[in-house]
Design a protein around this motif. Structure first.
Motif, mmCIF file in Angstrom:
data_model
loop_
_atom_site.group_PDB
_atom_site.id
_atom_site.type_symbol
_atom_site.label_atom_id
_atom_site.label_comp_id
_atom_site.label_asym_id
_atom_site.label_seq_id
_atom_site.Cartn_x
_atom_site.Cartn_y
_atom_site.Cartn_z
ATOM 1 N N ASP A 97 0.836 -1.206 0.000
ATOM 2 C CA ASP A 97 0.000 0.000 0.000
ATOM 3 C C ASP A 97 0.870 1.255 0.000
ATOM 4 O OD1 ASP A 97 -2.299 -1.528 0.039
ATOM 5 O OD2 ASP A 97 -2.657 -1.305 2.193
ATOM 6 N N ALA A 98 1.916 1.243 0.827
ATOM 7 C CA ALA A 98 2.822 2.392 0.897
ATOM 8 C C ALA A 98 3.548 2.585 -0.441
ATOM 9 C CB ALA A 98 3.829 2.201 2.025
ATOM 10 N N ALA A 99 3.987 1.482 -1.039
ATOM 11 C CA ALA A 99 4.677 1.565 -2.332
ATOM 12 C C ALA A 99 3.750 2.112 -3.408
ATOM 13 C CB ALA A 99 5.202 0.188 -2.732
ATOM 14 N N GLU A 100 2.506 1.675 -3.404
ATOM 15 C CA GLU A 100 1.542 2.188 -4.374
ATOM 16 C C GLU A 100 1.391 3.701 -4.254
ATOM 17 O OE1 GLU A 100 -2.278 0.407 -4.432
ATOM 18 O OE2 GLU A 100 -1.607 -1.410 -5.475
ATOM 19 N N ALA A 128 2.510 6.118 -7.229
ATOM 20 C CA ALA A 128 1.480 6.953 -7.843
ATOM 21 C C ALA A 128 1.844 8.434 -7.741
ATOM 22 C CB ALA A 128 0.126 6.692 -7.177
ATOM 23 N N ARG A 129 2.481 8.802 -6.648
ATOM 24 C CA ARG A 129 2.823 10.204 -6.406
ATOM 25 C C ARG A 129 4.058 10.639 -7.199
ATOM 26 N NH1 ARG A 129 2.522 9.950 -1.108
ATOM 27 N NH2 ARG A 129 4.713 9.427 -0.774
ATOM 28 N N SER A 130 5.062 9.750 -7.288
ATOM 29 C CA SER A 130 6.351 10.171 -7.858
ATOM 30 C C SER A 130 6.781 9.386 -9.084
ATOM 31 C CB SER A 130 7.448 10.040 -6.785
ATOM 32 O OG SER A 130 7.127 10.771 -5.633
ATOM 33 N N GLY A 131 6.083 8.294 -9.412
ATOM 34 C CA GLY A 131 6.536 7.437 -10.498
ATOM 35 C C GLY A 131 7.540 6.402 -9.999
ATOM 36 N N PHE A 132 7.754 5.351 -10.773
ATOM 37 C CA PHE A 132 8.645 4.277 -10.350
ATOM 38 C C PHE A 132 10.087 4.761 -10.183
ATOM 39 C CE2 PHE A 132 5.694 0.992 -12.449
ATOM 40 C CZ PHE A 132 5.034 0.791 -11.261
ATOM 41 N N HIS A 133 10.536 5.612 -11.066
ATOM 42 C CA HIS A 133 11.950 5.987 -11.065
ATOM 43 C C HIS A 133 12.280 7.040 -10.015
ATOM 44 C CE1 HIS A 133 12.885 3.551 -14.571
ATOM 45 N NE2 HIS A 133 11.764 3.990 -15.121
ATOM 46 N N ARG A 134 11.382 7.931 -9.753
ATOM 47 C CA ARG A 134 11.657 8.991 -8.779
ATOM 48 C C ARG A 134 11.394 8.543 -7.344
ATOM 49 N NH1 ARG A 134 8.748 14.397 -10.219
ATOM 50 N NH2 ARG A 134 9.980 15.009 -8.384
ATOM 51 N N ALA A 135 10.504 7.585 -7.155
ATOM 52 C CA ALA A 135 10.230 7.079 -5.797
ATOM 53 C C ALA A 135 11.365 6.149 -5.387
ATOM 54 C CB ALA A 135 8.903 6.337 -5.766
ATOM 55 N N ILE A 166 7.122 -3.889 -7.324
ATOM 56 C CA ILE A 166 6.257 -3.781 -8.506
ATOM 57 C C ILE A 166 5.619 -5.135 -8.800
ATOM 58 C CG2 ILE A 166 6.182 -3.286 -10.980
ATOM 59 C CD1 ILE A 166 8.568 -1.373 -10.499
ATOM 60 N N ALA A 167 6.421 -6.202 -8.699
ATOM 61 C CA ALA A 167 5.884 -7.548 -8.931
ATOM 62 C C ALA A 167 4.808 -7.876 -7.906
ATOM 63 C CB ALA A 167 7.012 -8.578 -8.865
ATOM 64 N N GLY A 168 5.026 -7.495 -6.657
ATOM 65 C CA GLY A 168 4.015 -7.742 -5.626
ATOM 66 C C GLY A 168 2.714 -7.012 -5.904
ATOM 67 N N ILE A 169 2.818 -5.781 -6.369
ATOM 68 C CA ILE A 169 1.623 -5.009 -6.714
ATOM 69 C C ILE A 169 0.889 -5.667 -7.872
ATOM 70 C CG2 ILE A 169 0.849 -2.812 -7.703
ATOM 71 C CD1 ILE A 169 3.112 -1.478 -6.075
ATOM 72 N N CYS A 170 1.653 -6.117 -8.872
ATOM 73 C CA CYS A 170 1.035 -6.770 -10.035
ATOM 74 C C CYS A 170 0.331 -8.061 -9.633
ATOM 75 C CB CYS A 170 2.101 -7.076 -11.086
ATOM 76 S SG CYS A 170 2.759 -5.624 -11.947
ATOM 77 N N GLU A 171 0.977 -8.860 -8.817
ATOM 78 C CA GLU A 171 0.375 -10.126 -8.408
ATOM 79 C C GLU A 171 -0.877 -9.894 -7.570
ATOM 80 O OE1 GLU A 171 0.927 -13.054 -9.386
ATOM 81 O OE2 GLU A 171 2.758 -12.700 -10.512
ATOM 82 N N SER A 228 -3.430 5.244 -11.272
ATOM 83 C CA SER A 228 -2.112 5.747 -11.648
ATOM 84 C C SER A 228 -1.084 4.634 -11.689
ATOM 85 C CB SER A 228 -1.675 6.832 -10.667
ATOM 86 O OG SER A 228 -2.515 7.964 -10.737
ATOM 87 N N ILE A 229 -1.177 3.705 -10.740
ATOM 88 C CA ILE A 229 -0.241 2.578 -10.717
ATOM 89 C C ILE A 229 -0.369 1.747 -11.986
ATOM 90 C CG2 ILE A 229 0.139 0.330 -9.636
ATOM 91 C CD1 ILE A 229 1.599 2.547 -8.277
ATOM 92 N N CYS A 230 -1.596 1.506 -12.440
ATOM 93 C CA CYS A 230 -1.796 0.743 -13.676
ATOM 94 C C CYS A 230 -1.123 1.433 -14.852
ATOM 95 C CB CYS A 230 -3.291 0.577 -13.952
ATOM 96 S SG CYS A 230 -4.110 -0.577 -12.844
ATOM 97 N N ALA A 231 -1.268 2.752 -14.930
ATOM 98 C CA ALA A 231 -0.627 3.508 -16.005
ATOM 99 C C ALA A 231 0.889 3.415 -15.901
ATOM 100 C CB ALA A 231 -1.087 4.964 -15.954
#
Length: 209
Positions: free
Chosen positions: A18-21, A25-32, A59-64, A104-107
């Protein structure tokens, strides 16, 4: 019943995801950063790395987790007494009720899958699983006579996924887009495409029940 320690570990994993999401969502994968996620989750880096050793693992955990949620929702459609009513509920759940962070996470995942081979493979595996489940759902409805028997279930499943992806993407980039207002129009088009011919020629064109 789960052992209390196993339940605590499961709950902690959920809190971290949840925290990672929220961070992604707030900063993007690369900036977070992992430090950002640790702060959001309220835990030390050492503790977080026990559960997820890298950003890619998060990211894999979120996808699963998304795949498990999608599988459960498809099962509810298969068990429902009315296909179109259940499909409307499924669409509302995934396209309207999800939070802005979830959309946002899906995008982010879709965009990252074009740059990162491991994410691309994971994303494609999940997409294939969802497409197969959707095609099976359509075939099951056709066997019950709820939709046309002459449809190409795989092609229709791909089309429905494209519509859903498009609505989710529009939600993530266009503040003026209202998925709740758009969904009834989409459902009318889908009913017109799938409804048996005798229903589609009814007094209300098979759009509303």
């Amino acid at each position: 019943m789960r052992h209390p320690n196993q339940q605590r570990q499961s709950d902690r994993r959920t809190e971290i995801l949840d925290a990672a999401e929220r961070c992604f969502a707030r900063s993007g994968f690369h900036r977070a950063s992992m430090q950002d996620i640790c702060a959001e989750a309220g835990m030390s880096p050492g503790n977080l790395y026990r559960y997820f050793p890298s950003k890619e693992a998060l990211i894999a955990g979120i996808c699963e987790r998304s795949r498990a949620d999608a599988a459960e929702s498809f099962n509810r459609v298969n068990d429902a007494p009315d296909f179109f009513e259940a499909l409307a509920g499924l669409a509302k759940y995934h396209l309207v009720d999800r939070t802005d962070d979830e959309v946002s996470i899906c995008a982010e995942i879709m965009a990252e899958s074009r740059r990162h081979p491991d994410i691309a493979r994971l994303y494609q595996t999940i997409e294939n699983d969802i497409r197969d489940r959707m095609a099976a759902m359509l075939k099951h409805a056709a066997e019950r006579g709820e939709i046309r028997a002459d449809i190409d279930a795989e092609a229709i499943a791909g089309l429905l996924l494209a519509i859903g992806d498009g609505m989710s993407w529009r939600r993530s980039v266009d503040v003026k887009f209202n998925a709740e207002d758009s969904l009834p129009l989409v459902l009318k088009m889908v009913r017109g495409l799938l409804a048996p011919a005798k229903t589609a020629r009814g007094d209300n064109n098979g759009i509303e029940k």
